[in-house]
Design an enzyme around this catalytic site. Structure first.
Site, short mmCIF file in Angstrom:
data_model
loop_
_atom_site.label_atom_id
_atom_site.label_comp_id
_atom_site.label_asym_id
_atom_site.label_seq_id
_atom_site.Cartn_x
_atom_site.Cartn_y
_atom_site.Cartn_z
N SER A 150 -8.97 -4.43 6.65
CA SER A 150 -8.87 -4.31 5.61
C SER A 150 -8.76 -5.55 4.18
CB SER A 150 -9.24 -3.22 4.78
OG SER A 150 -8.06 -2.45 4.66
N CYS A 206 -0.03 -5.13 -3.35
CA CYS A 206 0.43 -6.37 -3.93
C CYS A 206 1.99 -5.22 -5.29
CB CYS A 206 -0.52 -7.21 -5.17
SG CYS A 206 -1.08 -8.72 -4.41
N ASN A 247 -3.05 -6.72 12.50
CA ASN A 247 -4.74 -6.79 12.55
C ASN A 247 -5.12 -7.96 10.96
OD1 ASN A 247 -5.32 -4.90 14.22
ND2 ASN A 247 -6.40 -3.46 13.24
N LYS A 271 -16.18 -13.78 20.41
CA LYS A 271 -17.19 -13.00 21.71
C LYS A 271 -17.07 -11.55 21.25
CE LYS A 271 -14.20 -11.27 26.05
NZ LYS A 271 -15.73 -12.26 26.55
N HIS A 324 0.46 -12.60 -1.63
CA HIS A 324 -0.81 -12.23 -1.53
C HIS A 324 -1.56 -12.90 -0.64
CE1 HIS A 324 -5.01 -9.15 -1.72
NE2 HIS A 324 -5.55 -10.27 -2.29
N HIS A 361 -0.07 -7.78 6.02
CA HIS A 361 1.22 -6.94 6.32
C HIS A 361 1.17 -6.97 8.19
CE1 HIS A 361 -3.02 -5.64 5.61
NE2 HIS A 361 -2.92 -4.34 6.14
N HIS A 379 -3.75 -9.35 2.48
CA HIS A 379 -2.22 -9.21 2.13
C HIS A 379 -1.21 -9.24 3.14
CE1 HIS A 379 0.65 -8.69 -1.15
NE2 HIS A 379 1.35 -8.78 0.00
N GLN A 419 1.11 -3.26 9.78
CA GLN A 419 1.62 -1.91 10.78
C GLN A 419 2.40 -1.24 12.00
OE1 GLN A 419 -2.12 1.01 9.96
NE2 GLN A 419 -3.29 -0.59 10.45
N CYS A 457 -5.83 -5.55 -5.30
CA CYS A 457 -4.92 -5.45 -3.91
C CYS A 457 -4.11 -4.47 -3.95
CB CYS A 457 -4.18 -6.65 -3.44
SG CYS A 457 -3.38 -6.33 -1.93
ZN LIG Z 1 -2.30 -8.72 -2.46
#
Ligand SMILES: [Zn+2]
Ligand SMILES: [Zn+2]
Ligand SMILES: [Zn+2]
Length: 346
Positions: free
Chosen positions: A164, A54, A156, A314, A116, A169, A167, A171, A51
């Site tokens: 993607s 991480c 997201n 949907k 994670h 997080h 983990h 933005q 990851c």
């Molecule tokens: Zn991670």
């Protein structure tokens, strides 16, 4: 003949976005032949050596994460915007047909936790409060940058929403222009205030609390509801109870109250279909530059794509792309479903 919102197709107006949504309550009765998405119920490890978020791991761009033990923030290695891009604008041929202008910005990534496998529903209240305090600090720091007009914090979650990496997080994008959605919401809120002499979302929150039908959960600082004009099946609008515009206006109590609200919302979502619920969520605070915006009311949006189960989502296609957004279950029905899960937690 009386017009029944729960039974007949109708349009509802979204006064924030200044657009209409088509509500077709009986559409889910039609046979379903669409995609069945695979449910990923895999148990995640606490640490994943592959990851890029991480602690201690190397990112694709080459930088190595520190051995962080709380939140961790870094400039996006593949930032969509740069702070030092050349400034300019063009109108090729002078007819307003080929118009472009430069956009500067700062794109950061913020890990909520070194773990994670955690999410906003499984993190402790203390840990989420640390996240909220970082959002406040980042909002202030980025808004103070020369040429920055807006700070957008968003998460997201889930592959279905294009995230993607599982983990935990979010933005943080700070931009030189005010993006389309907050720009429209600013015009709507100013327009409402000019017409009625009061705040749109203060009025709307009070009205929803009186009606109760679309309210999912709340505490002394915030209330979460399925808005009357929701497009996404289990969309939520989270409104501050007190009138204020920005993260920098938060009281210490409101930090705790927002943290508790986020934990409850994500827990409720995850419990609804017994699956880590995918969504895009983000906070809408007043644009940070120029004149102050006393008519802006701090709020957050949650947009999850799931419809009837963990595997049925949907799509915004066909009439929705070419005509107007449309929903299959009424906001009142969605609120009732969410409320029944949210109340189990109390
Ligand atoms: Zn991670
Ligand atoms: Zn207000
Ligand atoms: Zn908004």
């Amino acid at each position: 003949m009386t017009f029944k919102l729960a039974e007949q197709s109708h349009r509802r107006f979204n006064p924030l976005a200044n657009e209409w949504v088509l509500v077709s309550p009986r559409r889910t009765e039609r046979p379903w032949q669409g995609a069945i998405e695979a449910v990923s119920g895999n148990q995640l490890p606490k640490y994943d050596p592959t990851c890029y978020l991480c602690p201690g791991n190397q990112r694709v761009g080459g930088a190595r994460n520190p051995a962080y033990d709380s939140t961790f923030i870094f400039e996006n290695d593949f930032a969509a915007l740069k702070p030092d891009a050349p400034v300019g604008c063009v109108d090729l041929h002078g007819k307003g047909l080929l118009v472009a202008e430069s956009e500067r910005g700062i794109c950061r990534v913020m890990c909520f936790s070194p773990r994670h496998d955690l999410t906003l529903s499984s993190m402790s209240l203390d840990e989420i409060e640390t996240v909220v305090r970082m959002w406040i600090a980042q909002s202030q720091e980025l808004a103070a940058f020369p040429g920055i007009s807006h700070v957008q914090i968003f998460e997201n979650r889930g592959a279905m929403m294009g995230a993607s990496n599982p983990h935990p997080h979010c933005q943080i994008w700070a931009t030189s222009s005010v993006p389309e959605v907050p720009a429209r919401e600013l015009r709507s809120q100013v327009g409402y205030h000019d017409a009625y002499g009061s705040c749109m979302l203060c009025d709307y929150t009070a009205l929803e609390q009186a009606e109760k039908e679309r309210v999912v959960c709340g505490n002394d600082g915030f209330v979460a509801l399925v808005p009357f004009w929701a497009v996404w099946p289990f969309e939520l609008l989270v409104c501050a109870r007190r009138h204020f515009a920005n993260f920098s206006d938060f009281s210490a109590d409101e930090v705790t109250q927002l943290s508790a609200m986020l934990k409850q919302i994500v827990f409720t979502y995850d419990s609804l279909f017994s699956v880590p619920f995918p969504y895009s969520m983000g906070f809408h605070q007043a644009p940070g530059k120029g004149a102050p915006h006393p008519k802006w009311h701090f709020h957050a949006h949650f947009y999850p794509p799931l419809l009837r189960s963990a595997s049925i989502r949907k799509f915004m296609v066909g009439f929705e792309m070419l005509g107007t957004p449309q929903r299959d279950i009424t906001p009142e029905f969605a609120a009732e479903k969410l409320r029944s899960v949210a109340e189990m937690r109390r």
